[in-house]
Design a protein around this motif. Structure first.
Motif, PDB file in Angstrom:
ATOM      1  N   ASN A   8      14.498   9.269   4.685  1.00 63.83           N
ATOM      2  CA  ASN A   8      13.543   8.761   3.689  1.00 63.83           C
ATOM      3  C   ASN A   8      12.901   9.918   2.933  1.00 63.83           C
ATOM      4  OD1 ASN A   8      12.333   6.145   5.861  1.00 63.83           O
ATOM      5  ND2 ASN A   8      13.638   5.894   4.088  1.00 63.83           N
ATOM      6  N   ALA A  57       5.075  10.838  10.701  1.00 64.66           N
ATOM      7  CA  ALA A  57       5.661  10.976   9.372  1.00 64.66           C
ATOM      8  C   ALA A  57       5.198  12.272   8.713  1.00 64.66           C
ATOM      9  CB  ALA A  57       5.299   9.776   8.506  1.00 64.66           C
ATOM     10  N   HIS A  66       2.221   5.239  12.452  1.00 62.66           N
ATOM     11  CA  HIS A  66       3.361   6.104  12.140  1.00 62.66           C
ATOM     12  C   HIS A  66       2.966   7.302  11.280  1.00 62.66           C
ATOM     13  CE1 HIS A  66       7.364   6.690   9.856  1.00 62.66           C
ATOM     14  NE2 HIS A  66       7.597   7.057  11.097  1.00 62.66           N
ATOM     15  N   THR A  76       2.830   4.901   4.951  1.00 61.73           N
ATOM     16  CA  THR A  76       3.501   4.212   6.050  1.00 61.73           C
ATOM     17  C   THR A  76       2.428   3.471   6.830  1.00 61.73           C
ATOM     18  OG1 THR A  76       5.019   4.498   7.916  1.00 61.73           O
ATOM     19  CG2 THR A  76       3.361   6.206   7.615  1.00 61.73           C
ATOM     20  N   ASN A  77       2.751   2.883   7.959  1.00 65.05           N
ATOM     21  CA  ASN A  77       1.718   2.222   8.761  1.00 65.05           C
ATOM     22  C   ASN A  77       0.904   3.253   9.517  1.00 65.05           C
ATOM     23  OD1 ASN A  77       4.102  -0.031   8.704  1.00 65.05           O
ATOM     24  ND2 ASN A  77       2.069  -0.963   8.675  1.00 65.05           N
ATOM     25  N   THR A 110      13.456   7.997   9.032  1.00 66.87           N
ATOM     26  CA  THR A 110      12.290   8.575   8.370  1.00 66.87           C
ATOM     27  C   THR A 110      12.625   9.936   7.776  1.00 66.87           C
ATOM     28  OG1 THR A 110      10.765   7.426   9.864  1.00 66.87           O
ATOM     29  CG2 THR A 110       9.914   9.350   8.707  1.00 66.87           C
ATOM     30  N   VAL A 144       6.550   5.167  -0.668  1.00 66.03           N
ATOM     31  CA  VAL A 144       6.372   4.151   0.368  1.00 66.03           C
ATOM     32  C   VAL A 144       7.630   4.113   1.224  1.00 66.03           C
ATOM     33  CG1 VAL A 144       5.835   1.752   0.884  1.00 66.03           C
ATOM     34  CG2 VAL A 144       4.913   2.805  -1.193  1.00 66.03           C
ATOM     35  N   LEU A 145       7.463   4.365   2.532  1.00 64.46           N
ATOM     36  CA  LEU A 145       8.597   4.374   3.450  1.00 64.46           C
ATOM     37  C   LEU A 145       8.972   2.958   3.868  1.00 64.46           C
ATOM     38  CD1 LEU A 145       7.627   7.365   5.780  1.00 64.46           C
ATOM     39  CD2 LEU A 145       8.825   7.403   3.593  1.00 64.46           C
ATOM     40  N   VAL A 175       0.262  12.210   4.313  1.00 68.21           N
ATOM     41  CA  VAL A 175       0.626  10.834   4.642  1.00 68.21           C
ATOM     42  C   VAL A 175      -0.638  10.014   4.862  1.00 68.21           C
ATOM     43  CG1 VAL A 175       1.927   9.357   6.214  1.00 68.21           C
ATOM     44  CG2 VAL A 175       2.735  11.674   5.732  1.00 68.21           C
ATOM     45  N   ARG A 195       2.370  -1.669   3.944  1.00 67.78           N
ATOM     46  CA  ARG A 195       2.636  -0.360   3.328  1.00 67.78           C
ATOM     47  C   ARG A 195       2.659  -0.464   1.802  1.00 67.78           C
ATOM     48  NH1 ARG A 195       7.583   2.256   6.985  1.00 67.78           N
ATOM     49  NH2 ARG A 195       6.744   1.697   9.028  1.00 67.78           N
ATOM     50  N   LEU A 204       5.892  -4.149   6.443  1.00 68.17           N
ATOM     51  CA  LEU A 204       6.270  -3.446   5.223  1.00 68.17           C
ATOM     52  C   LEU A 204       5.368  -3.843   4.055  1.00 68.17           C
ATOM     53  CD1 LEU A 204       8.117  -1.533   3.726  1.00 68.17           C
ATOM     54  CD2 LEU A 204       9.823  -3.346   3.567  1.00 68.17           C
ATOM     55  N   CYS A 228      10.980  -0.151   6.101  1.00 66.36           N
ATOM     56  CA  CYS A 228      11.294  -0.556   7.478  1.00 66.36           C
ATOM     57  C   CYS A 228      12.135  -1.829   7.381  1.00 66.36           C
ATOM     58  CB  CYS A 228      10.037  -0.765   8.318  1.00 66.36           C
ATOM     59  SG  CYS A 228       8.969  -2.092   7.764  1.00 66.36           S
TER      60      CYS A 228
END
Length: 337
Positions: free
Chosen positions: A248, A277, A273, A269-270, A245, A166-167, A290, A184, A181, A169
């Motif tokens: 990350n 990503a 994005h 991610t969202n 990113t 999980v990235l 992703v 995510r 976040l 923010c």
């Protein structure tokens, strides 16, 4: 027939590209070119068709083409409306102004073209045509990005996973997980739980360092959020050094490879994005696809424009060269006029 052949060629290249690696922007371009040439082929077919079926085919094609035309006419006003909403809800940061500025830019170009026609000015006409070509090139890439990003978000990742990444923010107030976040993390937790239901036990890897305005690394706040919702602390792995990113993904890959050299993972991610990503994951050598989590509708246009701008500039050598050539052609036409 030539337009059909080109459409089929680019569609074939698109399919091959997706099968080789769906995380390529060239796939988006191939799909866009296939649609462009298929549209041209339909226009030629309508023009050449005779007989009783001709009116039906003609009006069906016209109706099909009117959809994007109507969308293009409404686009600047939708962007302006969204821009005003972003400013009211999120403030006047440069990123939040993107949709508003894009709407103004489109209306400005339309005004320039109208002024060129009304005044009969050759200078304005050349400037308008040149800008239209540049905007047309950028718009083509943008709609390739939009279309393929939508498709990419619906392709299913691997079922058996070693890691769910999980990235991170930015944190609210320096220490709290914001809704963006949380979305995510909730999507990552659902994937983790579905893996557990199938007998797998992946680790949830939360990735995010400490920003200059944050009281703790994002990964620590993310881990606390997950444990408060029932995820065992022993199933959470923290990567708390990254600031971008790319970092990350690179730092997360190091942790995953150390634990399982032949790891499989999915990155969360969202949704706006997800495709960028994925491109970054491929560039950094991360073996994973992703998936996106939901985002508030009003936030999506500006965020998508920001993502596209980042991808456009990531290939600035090609893109700025094409825009420069078009601008030079316009300047040459003005000098010769």
């Amino acid at each position: 027939m030539f337009a059909y052949a080109l459409a089929a060629l680019f569609l074939l290249l698109f399919v091959i590209g997706v099968l080789r690696d769906r995380r390529r922007f060239s796939n988006a371009v191939y799909l866009g070119l296939a649609i462009v040439f298929l549209t041209l082929a339909l226009l030629v077919l309508v023009d050449d068709t005779t007989g009783p079926a001709h009116p039906v085919l003609k009006w069906a094609t016209i109706a099909l083409l009117l959809v994007p035309v109507a969308g293009a006419c409404a686009l600047p006003f939708l962007l302006l409306s969204n821009g005003m909403k972003m400013i009211r809800r999120e403030g006047r940061s440069p990123a939040n102004l993107l949709s508003f500025l894009a709407g103004l830019g489109i209306l400005g170009l339309v005004a320039l073209l109208i002024a060129a026609v009304v005044s009969g000015s050759r200078t304005l006409a050349i400037a308008g045509v040149t800008l239209t070509l540049i905007v047309g090139y950028v718009s083509f890439l943008f709609f390739c990005f939009i279309g393929y990003a939508f498709l990419y978000g619906r392709l299913q990742p691997r079922k058996n996973l070693d890691y769910v990444v999980v990235l991170g923010c930015g944190l609210t107030g320096g220490d709290r997980v914001p809704p963006l976040l949380a979305s995510r993390l909730d999507r990552g937790r659902r994937i983790y739980e579905s893996q557990r239901d199938r007998g797998k036990r992946p680790l949830l890897l939360v990735s995010g360092g400490r920003g200059s305005d944050e009281k703790l690394p994002e990964a620590h706040a993310m881990a606390a959020y997950l444990t408060s919702r029932g995820v065992p602390a022993g199933d959470i792995l923290l990567e708390d050094r990254s600031a971008t990113t790319e970092e990350n993904l690179r730092y997360s890959a190091e942790l995953m490879a150390a634990g399982a050299p032949d790891y499989t993972c999915v990155i969360v991610t969202n949704n706006f994005h997800a495709f960028r990503a994925a491109l970054t994951a491929r560039a950094t050598g991360v073996d994973g696809q992703v998936v996106g989590s939901p985002t508030a509708a009003y936030f999506w246009p500006s965020a998508t424009l920001r993502e596209f701008a980042a991808i456009f500039l990531a290939h600035k050598g090609v893109n700025l060269t094409v825009c420069g050539v078009l601008a030079a052609m316009g300047a040459g036409a003005w000098l010769l006029s």
